[in-house]
Design a protein around this motif. Structure first.
Motif, PDB file in Angstrom:
ATOM      1  N   HIS A  84      55.920   6.558   9.777  1.00 21.42           N
ATOM      2  CA  HIS A  84      57.367   6.784   9.652  1.00 21.42           C
ATOM      3  C   HIS A  84      58.000   6.381  10.966  1.00 21.42           C
ATOM      4  O   HIS A  84      57.316   5.827  11.845  1.00 21.42           O
ATOM      5  N   HIS A 112      49.422   7.492  11.833  1.00 24.18           N
ATOM      6  CA  HIS A 112      48.859   8.682  12.480  1.00 24.18           C
ATOM      7  C   HIS A 112      48.265   9.590  11.417  1.00 24.18           C
ATOM      8  O   HIS A 112      48.686   9.568  10.258  1.00 24.18           O
ATOM      9  N   HIS A 161      49.597   8.229   7.630  1.00 26.41           N
ATOM     10  CA  HIS A 161      50.909   7.746   7.179  1.00 26.41           C
ATOM     11  C   HIS A 161      51.680   7.156   8.354  1.00 26.41           C
ATOM     12  O   HIS A 161      51.290   7.293   9.514  1.00 26.41           O
TER      13      HIS A 161
HETATM   14 FE   LIG Z   1      53.943  12.060  10.495  1.00 27.75          FE
END
Ligand SMILES: [Fe+2]
Length: 387
Positions: free
Chosen positions: A251, A298, A249
């Protein structure tokens, strides 16, 4: 596998004139220079227990600041060792600070101008936050052993926003909404706010605290999110079973990931769709990996023979917690499929090399990989362990 130059891309730190100019004029870097503290520009650490530290007298002994050289990064971390029998100088500041104790034992006193001191004791595995701008002082309770901790802070954004250390370190404003001086504030108790969000300011033993089911990130993982003293900075603990890995994912940057238990594993970080710049960081208890740049993918893998647990501290990782302004935190959609507009790569959409590498690593460590149930189209693979 990545070369050194690929690592620079993942860090978003290719040396450019513009970057050098930003660093030279950076008020945060200027403050670090005035402190005389050593800076470590790295995003993966094999063992925080053994990182060499420079002198940092104000903190009670030694310390270094871990600050990947990404000029827009909101947070950093301070790796501190209080000398045997030592203590820090009292201080307060207009940036948030979340502490995880790596080793040793000690105590912290917290107070505001018009209130009594509240003192609580900690040991390796404890975690706490200093309420924003409250006074505090740390003590090592042992006369023989150092006490080492990692403090993730929002010092970079505070120093860069106001560009005046005097305002950050000599400001008497009291945030009554964050710290009401309640007797139980640092008692070690807490409460489940909703779902998996645990509200507490002091957690005595994070490696052994109970966790809750988290279906969204995949493969039988369990998790708890933290809401600490009204911080915008959040944290969470996740644990995943033997032979499994989490979904990849993205962010916002700056999540600091510390490995709390498990005997083998690794994390992958990459930015390119074809993963040609992927960086593999092996970990064990005491390792740390930082999500180095915005949009960096990651993914975390357990290749050991025990369940693996990690603590992540960063800006806004607890999207359900009250008071969090998630859009600013850049974490909304981190567990929503990319197909639905989020930032998570579902197992069926990931690059095949992810599973291939994982199964090879499991066999290498004598662990049985257990991910084929999520990849029915590749179920022909048969694993045999020699031991
Ligand atoms: Fe994360």
């Amino acid at each position: 596998m990545a070369t050194d130059s690929d690592r620079d891309i993942v860090r978003a730190t290719e040396p450019t004139t513009e970057l050098e100019r930003l660093i030279i004029n950076d008020p945060y870097r200027g403050w670090l220079a005035s402190e005389g503290v050593e800076i470590i520009d790295e995003f993966a650490f094999e063992d925080l227990h053994t990182v060499e530290l420079g002198p940092w007298a104000r903190k009670g002994g030694k310390g270094s600041v871990i600050n990947i050289p990404y000029p827009m990064l909101i947070n950093d971390s301070q790796l501190i060792e209080i000398s045997p029998g030592g203590k820090s100088e009292p201080e307060h500041h207009l940036y948030e600070e979340v502490v995880y104790v790596l080793s040793g034992r000690g105590a912290t006193s917290v107070w505001v101008e018009d209130g009594p001191k509240q003192t609580f004791e900690w040991t390796g595995g404890s975690m706490f936050t200093i309420p924003l701008n409250a006074w505090y002082q740390n003590f090592n309770a042992s006369g023989d052993e150092p006490a080492r901790y990692l403090a993730v802070t929002t010092a970079p954004v505070a120093l860069r926003t106001y560009n005046d250390p005097e305002f950050i370190f000599n400001n008497n404003f009291i945030f009554k909404g964050r710290y009401g001086q309640e007797e139980t504030f640092f008692s070690g108790s807490g409460k489940l706010f909703s779902g998996r969000v645990w509200q507490a300011s002091f957690l005595p033993n994070v490696p052994d605290m109970p966790l809750y089911t988290w279906e969204g990130r995949g493969a039988g993982g369990i998790n708890v999110m933290f809401d600490m003293a009204g911080n915008q900075m959040k944290g969470h603990v996740s644990e995943f079973p033997v032979g499994t890995y989490k979904k990849g994912h993205q962010h916002g940057p700056g999540a600091h990931l510390l490995i709390l238990s498990g005997d083998a594993g690794y994390s992958l970080t990459w930015t390119k769709e074809d993963m040609s710049d992927v960086v593999k960081s092996d970990w064990k208890v005491g390792s740390m990996v930082i999500v180095p740049s915005a949009g960096c993918y990651h993914q975390h893998f357990n290749t050991g023979s025990r369940r693996a647990r990690y603590l992540a501290i960063g800006y806004g990782s607890g999207g359900e917690a009250p008071g969090l302004y998630a859009p600013f935190a850049g974490s909304g959609g981190a567990d929503v499929s990319q197909k639905d507009g989020g930032m998570q790569v579902e197992y069926e959409d990931e690059n095949p090399i992810v599973l291939d590498m994982f199964e090879e690593e499991c066999i290498k460590h004598g662990a049985m990989p257990d991910m084929r149930r999520y990849f029915p189209a590749r179920s022909e693979y048969k694993v045999t362990l020699s031991n």
